[in-house]
Design an enzyme around this catalytic site. Sequence first.
Site, PDB file in Angstrom:
ATOM      1  N   TYR A 199      18.813 -75.536 -45.230  1.00  0.00           N
ATOM      2  CA  TYR A 199      18.183 -77.012 -44.947  1.00  0.00           C
ATOM      3  C   TYR A 199      18.945 -78.187 -45.836  1.00  0.00           C
ATOM      4  O   TYR A 199      19.556 -79.021 -45.530  1.00  0.00           O
ATOM      5  CB  TYR A 199      16.816 -76.989 -44.625  1.00  0.00           C
ATOM      6  CG  TYR A 199      16.372 -78.578 -44.618  1.00  0.00           C
ATOM      7  CD1 TYR A 199      16.743 -79.139 -43.084  1.00  0.00           C
ATOM      8  CD2 TYR A 199      15.563 -79.181 -45.270  1.00  0.00           C
ATOM      9  CE1 TYR A 199      16.182 -80.573 -42.927  1.00  0.00           C
ATOM     10  CE2 TYR A 199      14.987 -80.520 -44.858  1.00  0.00           C
ATOM     11  CZ  TYR A 199      15.436 -81.005 -43.890  1.00  0.00           C
ATOM     12  OH  TYR A 199      14.945 -82.394 -43.723  1.00  0.00           O
ATOM     13  N   LYS A 231      21.899 -80.891 -44.987  1.00  0.00           N
ATOM     14  CA  LYS A 231      21.480 -82.467 -45.035  1.00  0.00           C
ATOM     15  C   LYS A 231      22.472 -83.250 -46.081  1.00  0.00           C
ATOM     16  O   LYS A 231      22.985 -84.154 -45.818  1.00  0.00           O
ATOM     17  CB  LYS A 231      19.945 -82.707 -45.140  1.00  0.00           C
ATOM     18  CG  LYS A 231      19.148 -81.881 -44.123  1.00  0.00           C
ATOM     19  CD  LYS A 231      19.417 -83.005 -42.901  1.00  0.00           C
ATOM     20  CE  LYS A 231      18.607 -84.122 -42.824  1.00  0.00           C
ATOM     21  NZ  LYS A 231      18.645 -85.106 -41.571  1.00  0.00           N
TER      22      LYS A 231
END
EC number: 1.1.1.145
Length: 373
Positions: free
Chosen positions: A155, A159
């Site tokens: 994650y 990002k």
Amino acid sequence: MAGWSCLVTGAGGFLGQRIVHLLAEEKELQEIRALDKAFRPELLEEFSKLQSKTKLTMVEGDILDEQCLKRACQGTSVVIHTASVIDVMNVIHRETIMNVNLKGTQLLLEACAQASVPIFIYTSTIEVAGPNSYRDIIQNAHEEEHLESTWSAPYPYSKKLAEKAVLAANGWALKNGGTLHTCALRPMYIYGEGSIFLYNYIYKALRNNGILTHHSKFSIVNPVYVGNVAWAHILALRALQDPKKAPSVQGQFYYISDDTPHQSYDDLNYNLSKEWGFSLDSRMSLPISLEYWLAFLLEIVSFLLSPIYKYQPPFNRHMVTLSNSIFTFSYKKAQRDLGYKPLFSWEEAKQKTTEWIGSLVKQHKETLKTKTH
């Protein structure tokens, strides 16, 4: 920008739907295109009420579908890209997270260049900045400090790379000869009515006699209310549309926080739910260092078992670090460049979230009644 239109990806999500509601109030906006994989029936009904204010087109499609993105971007003036897979527990396959969060963003940027969309606003996350260690103390940090996550967890990693791609795309030549201008917003942990994290936490407590489990009593963070994050997106698009403000915003990222008091995640959860009789677990919790090494051992066990069995550890080192760090940020740069100030005070945000938690408690009680009859 007379007669402009805006595409919102992830429009059915926790943040995306708030952005759609605020966009409906914008002057001279001719059309909102709301893109998501699927929309819940109650949200479709809610969005249909906005049709009286502005044209709202619902687009069901995948962020990895190039043809869908091409159609969605055609004739659009602004893209607000909130669509993302959020996973801090490493439950979702790494490839899925990297595809949606990174490849999906790259495909959308390319679709914007082909369709000559001049403005692109990206919803990033505080996790691209860290925290990298629970021992580090980061307080009232700002953009000039250039903090960067060193985690390889999918994650924050996806990002971080997606945000870099968005900011690097600032200045791209568009098909019509124009120029693409981009910026990224890095909100803190977002709370508010509809938060899936808060929803799961409250339901876990309801099944535990109203006892809120300890996760992060050692952290000091500045969570942000969802309505204020949505508002920051509106101000970012206004700034990029304004010839005077745009040059200082193009290619920049901004930390988005508000006036929610700095507190631990445990205290936030308690402050939002105590009105309904919830209480914090009074039992002693493990020292952070021990919890961290236990997480490391569980990760090793998971890795060793992976050829024959998928073992999902209850927590990991990334989660322990996230939950137990002193990690707060200032919104002064957003205030200076975007004219940002929170739309909702802490008291208003707390009241709205507390009322929503109350509705979950009521729902739970009704479910129990149904089961006992």
